[in-house]
Enzyme design. Structure first.
Site, PDB file in Angstrom:
ATOM      1  N   GLU A   1       5.038  -3.230   5.367  1.00  0.00           N
ATOM      2  CA  GLU A   1       4.045  -3.314   4.208  1.00  0.00           C
ATOM      3  C   GLU A   1       4.471  -2.064   3.478  1.00  0.00           C
ATOM      4  O   GLU A   1       4.534  -2.174   1.974  1.00  0.00           O
ATOM      5  CB  GLU A   1       2.754  -3.425   4.115  1.00  0.00           C
ATOM      6  CG  GLU A   1       2.118  -4.148   3.347  1.00  0.00           C
ATOM      7  CD  GLU A   1       0.688  -4.672   3.573  1.00  0.00           C
ATOM      8  OE1 GLU A   1      -0.112  -3.831   4.053  1.00  0.00           O
ATOM      9  OE2 GLU A   1       0.089  -5.578   3.029  1.00  0.00           O
TER      10      GLU A   1
ATOM     11  N   LYS B   1      -1.221 -15.534  -2.211  1.00  0.00           N
ATOM     12  CA  LYS B   1      -2.939 -15.646  -2.359  1.00  0.00           C
ATOM     13  C   LYS B   1      -3.048 -16.852  -3.577  1.00  0.00           C
ATOM     14  O   LYS B   1      -3.948 -17.440  -3.530  1.00  0.00           O
ATOM     15  CB  LYS B   1      -3.392 -14.167  -2.758  1.00  0.00           C
ATOM     16  CG  LYS B   1      -3.391 -13.219  -1.512  1.00  0.00           C
ATOM     17  CD  LYS B   1      -4.089 -12.169  -1.819  1.00  0.00           C
ATOM     18  CE  LYS B   1      -3.770 -11.043  -1.056  1.00  0.00           C
ATOM     19  NZ  LYS B   1      -4.453  -9.567  -1.697  1.00  0.00           N
TER      20      LYS B   1
HETATM   21  C1  G6Q Z   1      -2.801  -2.778   3.448  1.00  0.00           C
HETATM   22  C2  G6Q Z   1      -3.098  -4.053   2.360  1.00  0.00           C
HETATM   23  C3  G6Q Z   1      -3.649  -4.970   3.218  1.00  0.00           C
HETATM   24  C4  G6Q Z   1      -5.254  -4.716   3.018  1.00  0.00           C
HETATM   25  C5  G6Q Z   1      -6.030  -6.340   3.309  1.00  0.00           C
HETATM   26  C6  G6Q Z   1      -7.346  -6.311   3.353  1.00  0.00           C
HETATM   27  O1  G6Q Z   1      -2.357  -1.762   3.112  1.00  0.00           O
HETATM   28  O2  G6Q Z   1      -3.536  -3.628   1.220  1.00  0.00           O
HETATM   29  O3  G6Q Z   1      -3.397  -5.400   4.391  1.00  0.00           O
HETATM   30  O4  G6Q Z   1      -5.941  -4.155   3.797  1.00  0.00           O
HETATM   31  O5  G6Q Z   1      -5.459  -7.218   2.175  1.00  0.00           O
HETATM   32  O6  G6Q Z   1      -7.993  -5.890   2.025  1.00  0.00           O
HETATM   33  P1  G6Q Z   1      -9.452  -5.457   1.928  1.00  0.00           P
HETATM   34  O7  G6Q Z   1      -9.681  -4.231   2.736  1.00  0.00           O
HETATM   35  O8  G6Q Z   1      -9.588  -5.010   0.554  1.00  0.00           O
HETATM   36  O9  G6Q Z   1     -10.288  -6.708   2.387  1.00  0.00           O
END
Ligand code: G6Q
Length: 550
Positions: free
Chosen positions: A355, A506
């Site tokens: 990522e 999404k």
């Molecule tokens: C990580 C990404 C992603 C994120 C999830 C959960 O670097 O941004 O994996 O952690 O999409 O997001 P939330 O913590 O906002 O629910």
């Protein structure tokens, strides 16, 4: 300092010429000509010993790679990160996970605020809460103490907590049960709670944004389950806490913000396991264990910040990754922990690396003219050896490996540990040196088998070794990978801290949800494949339920 585009840097051009000389050489020959390289091409810091001698490199390669790091402005960019500058350019944010583990007496002023003081204020609240839960002082709605902890989160709000829980299970409170729910597939939630007593269950809703559909769907189901089991809506107060940056959304969900543990937008999701997102880790191993974990992270941060590049573990690993990716063109890296407690480490590193560095444009937004982040994957050893290692040894794709091991087992039992460890050394040896036709014939292998048994070798590995897996060592190991990712991202000139690539799916899913739920056939304005898939799904959904299912 001005940094030129990667392919115009002098060290890059020199490496291209150098690569032409190295590529045809075999590790057998490289080791024969340089018999002591195993004692030289290694480095050690914070309890981690790195042997990188079985990479297809010479001293000259390493010198040029270090030059490339310098010419890429690695030191300056590292210092910008540690100062809290907005190095995440596409989101205009600081990248300050290193502040999460700075000691209490440190201070880092960002935009007029001492972020280290903020971090320790939250750590103190987490400590007080964890102490109350672990001592049985925190009571559930019916007056019973908490014995089950369920973390609900996804991506960065799940992979770190679950990896750390598994990794540090040896140090965890065995009378507490931990579960991790991430998937919006209801089976994840239903199976996680099916044998739990709601009266003794605490849910941690972990979401940086508190807007993630999967997490909120699971959190709502958890709320309904709890209220259904305990028969009282007010039970939510003692059974739900939140970890988030978004107090308004936490309150809107119905969790008292007094029971919310905060973190900040300068902590990326995949860099957040040592923030309040680690609350489940602290509940499992206790505040002191968590402090050791943070100390291990910090020690490696300091090593990265201060050690000369040629002895700097994250720089060495990061630059070797660039060498393997951009010059040899190796497209994947296998991470094989020879420690069963680290079984979720490959999944964790998959997110951290892919990522972060799976990007196709530079910081300025121009398309890159070289390869960026490789695919990371892996399984604990020795299990992998009995499945996919065949391809690693004899397949047509070369997969550099990181082999991670410890000199001592947390569970010494007979010969187990030496058997396990012998495999690390043997695999690295087999991958580097292989078995030639000549050797096979000398061993009397029947002619029919010779071609099939030939092991080409010349396949690179890193071996990382520690004494024994502790919270501190885990912290140092994760920090090592974080900064290796940073090093690679800096050379490639990409933003390792955004993740725009996950957005489109999404948005499209949000459009499709109502089309799956609509009672009568909706008008589907999609491509013919998506349309046919949705129609088939709707038709199957309407079919009579088979016997035994529900
Ligand atoms: C990580 C990404 C992603 C994120 C999830 C959960 O670097 O941004 O994996 O952690 O999409 O997001 P939330 O913590 O906002 O629910």
């Amino acid at each position: 300092m001005t940094v030129r585009p990667l392919r115009q840097r002098a060290a890059w051009t020199a490496l291209e010429a150098h690569y032409a000389q190295i590529a045809p050489r075999h590790l057998r020959e490289i080791f024969a000509q340089d018999p002591h390289r195993g004692e030289r091409l290694r480095a050690e810091a914070e309890g981690l010993y790195l042997d990188y001698s079985k990479n297809r490199v010479t001293d000259e390669t390493m010198r040029l790679l270090m030059e490339l790091a310098t010419e890429s402005g690695l030191a300056a960019r590292r210092d910008q990160m540690f100062r809290g500058e907005h190095i995440n350019v596409s989101e205009d944010r600081a990248v300050l996970h290193v502040a999460l583990r700075m000691p209490r007496d440190a201070s880092l002023i960002v935009d007029g605020i001492d972020v280290v003081a903020q971090v320790h204020a939250v750590l103190d609240r987490m400590t007080a809460f964890a102490t109350r839960v672990r001592s049985g002082q925190w009571r559930g709605h019916t007056g019973r103490p908490i014995t089950n902890v369920v973390n609900i989160g996804i991506g960065g709000s799940d992979l770190g907590p679950v990896m750390a829980y598994e990794a540090l299970r040896f140090y965890s409170r065995r009378d507490l049960t931990f579960r991790f729910v991430s998937n919006v597939d209801a089976s994840d939630f239903v199976e996680a709670v099916r044998d739990l007593d709601a009266a003794e269950t605490l849910f941690i809703i972990s979401s940086k944004t508190f807007g993630t559909l999967e997490t909120l769907t699971n959190a709502h189901s958890a709320r309904s389950w709890l209220i259904g089991q305990l028969g009282d809506e007010s039970a939510v107060a003692q059974h739900f806490v939140a970890v988030s940056t978004n107090a308004a959304k936490v309150a809107a969900f119905g969790i008292d913000t007094a029971n919310m543990f905060e973190f900040w937008d300068w902590v990326g999701g995949r860099y957040s396991m040592d923030s309040a997102i680690g609350l489940s880790t602290m509940l499992a191993i206790g505040p002191e264990g968590f402090a050791e974990l943070l100390a291990g992270f910090h020690a490696m941060d300091e090593h990265f910040r201060t050690a000369p590049f040629a002895q700097n573990l994250p720089v060495l690993m990061g630059m070797l990754a660039v060498w393997n990716r951009d010059f040899f063109g190796f497209s994947t890296v296998g991470v094989m922990p020879y420690d069963n407690y680290l079984k979720r480490l490959p999944a964790y590193l998959q997110q951290l690396t892919m990522e972060s560095n799976g990007k196709h444009v530079t910081l300025e937004g121009t398309t890159v003219a070289y390869q960026t982040g490789p695919i990371y994957w892996g399984e604990p050893g020795t299990n992998g050896q009995h499945s996919f290692y065949q391809l690693i040894h004899q397949g047509t794709t070369i997969v550099p490996l990181d082999l991670i091991c410890f000199a001592k087992s947390l569970n010494p039992l007979g010969e187990h540990h030496d058997i396990l460890s012998s495999n690390v050394f043997a695999q690295a040896q087999a991958l580097a040196f292989g078995r030639s036709e000549e050797e096979l014939r000398d061993e009397g292998v029947p002619e029919l088998e010779v071609a099939h048994r030939v092991m080409e070798g010349n396949r690179p590995t890193n071996v990382l070794m520690g004494e024994v897996l502790t919270p501190r060592l885990l912290g140092s190991l994760i920090s090592l990978y974080e900064h290796s990712v940073f090093t690679q991202g800096t050379v490639w000139g990409i933003d390792s801290y955004d993740q725009w690539g996950v957005e489109l799916g999404k948005v499209l899913a949000a459009e499709i949800i109502p089309e799956l739920e609509a009672p009568s056939d909706p008008v589907l304005a999609h491509d013919s494949s998506t349309k046919a898939l949705i129609e088939h799904y709707r038709a199957l959904k309407k079919k009579e339920v088979p016997h035994g299912a529900h």
